[in-house]
Write a protein that holds these residues in place. Structure first.
Motif, mmCIF file in Angstrom:
data_model
loop_
_atom_site.group_PDB
_atom_site.id
_atom_site.type_symbol
_atom_site.label_atom_id
_atom_site.label_comp_id
_atom_site.label_asym_id
_atom_site.label_seq_id
_atom_site.Cartn_x
_atom_site.Cartn_y
_atom_site.Cartn_z
ATOM 1 N N GLY A 202 -1.116 9.784 1.874
ATOM 2 C CA GLY A 202 -0.094 8.700 1.703
ATOM 3 C C GLY A 202 0.133 7.653 2.768
ATOM 4 O O GLY A 202 -0.461 8.014 3.932
ATOM 5 N N VAL A 203 0.841 6.559 2.742
ATOM 6 C CA VAL A 203 0.862 5.502 3.575
ATOM 7 C C VAL A 203 1.367 5.896 4.955
ATOM 8 O O VAL A 203 0.923 5.445 6.288
ATOM 9 C CB VAL A 203 1.433 4.159 3.304
ATOM 10 N N GLY A 204 2.476 6.782 4.880
ATOM 11 C CA GLY A 204 3.234 7.244 6.177
ATOM 12 C C GLY A 204 1.928 8.187 7.155
ATOM 13 O O GLY A 204 2.166 7.914 8.294
ATOM 14 N N THR A 205 1.382 9.122 6.554
ATOM 15 C CA THR A 205 0.410 9.724 7.255
ATOM 16 C C THR A 205 -0.888 8.901 7.543
ATOM 17 O O THR A 205 -1.296 8.960 8.780
ATOM 18 C CB THR A 205 -0.220 10.748 6.129
ATOM 19 N N LYS B 283 1.138 17.512 10.654
ATOM 20 C CA LYS B 283 1.903 18.189 9.935
ATOM 21 C C LYS B 283 2.184 17.804 8.677
ATOM 22 O O LYS B 283 3.581 17.951 8.263
ATOM 23 C CB LYS B 283 3.002 18.971 10.514
ATOM 24 N N PRO B 284 1.662 16.613 7.861
ATOM 25 C CA PRO B 284 1.914 16.351 6.643
ATOM 26 C C PRO B 284 2.119 17.506 5.521
ATOM 27 O O PRO B 284 1.387 18.638 5.572
ATOM 28 C CB PRO B 284 1.045 15.384 6.188
ATOM 29 N N THR C 216 0.712 -1.246 0.233
ATOM 30 C CA THR C 216 -0.073 0.176 0.120
ATOM 31 C C THR C 216 0.749 1.324 0.005
ATOM 32 O O THR C 216 1.760 1.359 0.912
ATOM 33 C CB THR C 216 -0.795 0.142 1.263
ATOM 34 N N THR C 217 0.283 2.153 -1.026
ATOM 35 C CA THR C 217 1.323 3.550 -0.961
ATOM 36 C C THR C 217 0.183 4.592 -0.671
ATOM 37 O O THR C 217 0.803 5.830 -0.480
ATOM 38 C CB THR C 217 1.879 3.791 -2.257
ATOM 39 N N GLU C 218 -0.966 4.305 -0.972
ATOM 40 C CA GLU C 218 -2.130 5.524 -0.888
ATOM 41 C C GLU C 218 -3.237 4.851 -0.188
ATOM 42 O O GLU C 218 -3.890 3.882 -0.778
ATOM 43 C CB GLU C 218 -2.299 6.269 -2.219
ATOM 44 N N ILE C 219 -3.933 5.572 0.246
ATOM 45 C CA ILE C 219 -5.515 5.237 1.019
ATOM 46 C C ILE C 219 -6.328 6.481 0.594
ATOM 47 O O ILE C 219 -6.241 7.558 1.078
ATOM 48 C CB ILE C 219 -5.484 4.860 2.373
ATOM 49 N N ALA D 80 2.649 16.192 -2.282
ATOM 50 C CA ALA D 80 1.945 16.392 -1.224
ATOM 51 C C ALA D 80 1.926 14.754 -0.489
ATOM 52 O O ALA D 80 2.224 13.938 -1.188
ATOM 53 C CB ALA D 80 0.323 16.968 -1.284
ATOM 54 N N GLU D 81 1.507 14.766 0.604
ATOM 55 C CA GLU D 81 1.539 13.591 1.427
ATOM 56 C C GLU D 81 0.014 13.279 1.685
ATOM 57 O O GLU D 81 -0.379 12.272 1.967
ATOM 58 C CB GLU D 81 2.384 13.620 2.787
ATOM 59 N N VAL D 82 -0.757 14.489 1.747
ATOM 60 C CA VAL D 82 -2.197 14.289 1.951
ATOM 61 C C VAL D 82 -2.948 15.261 0.793
ATOM 62 O O VAL D 82 -2.488 16.285 0.692
ATOM 63 C CB VAL D 82 -2.638 14.680 3.140
#
Length: 221
Positions: free
Chosen positions: A157-160, A185-186, A79-82, A108-110
């Motif tokens: 993004g998966v990290g967020t 803070k993404p 998974t890379t994006e949700i 962007a991350e979000v």
């Protein structure tokens, strides 16, 4: 390998969710519906349409369904994006695809959908006012200059996504999510989307009363 998961919270959407899933699968083959205690056979309709289904045995609310869906998608190591996507046909696949592209580009991350960045979405004057008030309140409380704080079409993004932990089960989850993003803070952007209001979606909860309830949740939760 990169993989986008679509997360669809679902409660008694048997008449529409099948078409929503069929519209998504040619573009996004990984779709999970979180059935939140439906009693109308939504689970079977979603499975027959090609989605995976995770079931809550009782109705817990949209916030709980979203959290379950995010956690499910995160179990996939590819998974890379949700993407969060409504079950009632309000959202456009084309908008979700464009939003995912902004994550993959590194911009962007979000990416948060906004119905107020262009004039495609037809919103009544009173509903527009209520949603504007919600956006202003969110801006004051989080510092995030949003134009649409209660839009259900979002891409993480998966990290967020891994840092999101929704506790508010019902409508207040939307403001809780924005508060959590303000803390995480993404890198984020808003993206213009069209919300398609139908008689069905209005009957399911897009009424003016529901908008007033959103503001009440924001100020009094």
């Amino acid at each position: 390998m990169s993989r986008t998961w679509i997360v669809i919270p679902m409660y008694n959407e048997a008449t529409v969710v099948g078409d929503v899933i069929k519209g998504l699968l040619p573009v996004f083959p990984h779709v999970v519906c979180i059935d939140d205690g439906s009693s109308d056979g939504s689970q079977n309709v979603a499975r027959e349409a090609g989605a995976l289904v995770v079931q809550h045995p009782v109705n817990l609310g949209q916030g709980a369904a979203l959290q379950t869906g995010i956690e499910y998608a995160l179990r996939d190591p590819a998974t890379t994006e949700i993407v969060t996507f409504d079950a009632d046909g309000q959202h456009r696949v084309e908008d979700a695809l464009a939003m995912v592209a902004r994550i993959r580009s590194g911009e962007a991350e979000v990416v948060l959908g906004s119905r107020f960045l262009d004039d495609r979405t037809q919103v009544s004057k009173m509903k527009r006012l209520v949603l504007r008030v919600a956006a202003v309140q969110s801006r004051w409380s989080t510092g995030m200059a949003l134009t649409d704080a209660h839009n259900g079409l979002r891409v993480f993004g998966v990290g967020t996504a891994a840092r999101i932990d929704l506790k508010q089960n019902r409508m207040a989850h939307a403001s809780e999510l924005i508060h959590q993003l303000a803390e995480i803070k993404p890198r984020w952007v808003e993206h213009p989307v069209e919300i398609i209001y139908t008689d069905y979606s209005k009957a399911k909860g897009q009424s003016l009363l529901n908008s007033v309830n959103i503001v009440a949740d924001l100020f009094f939760r």
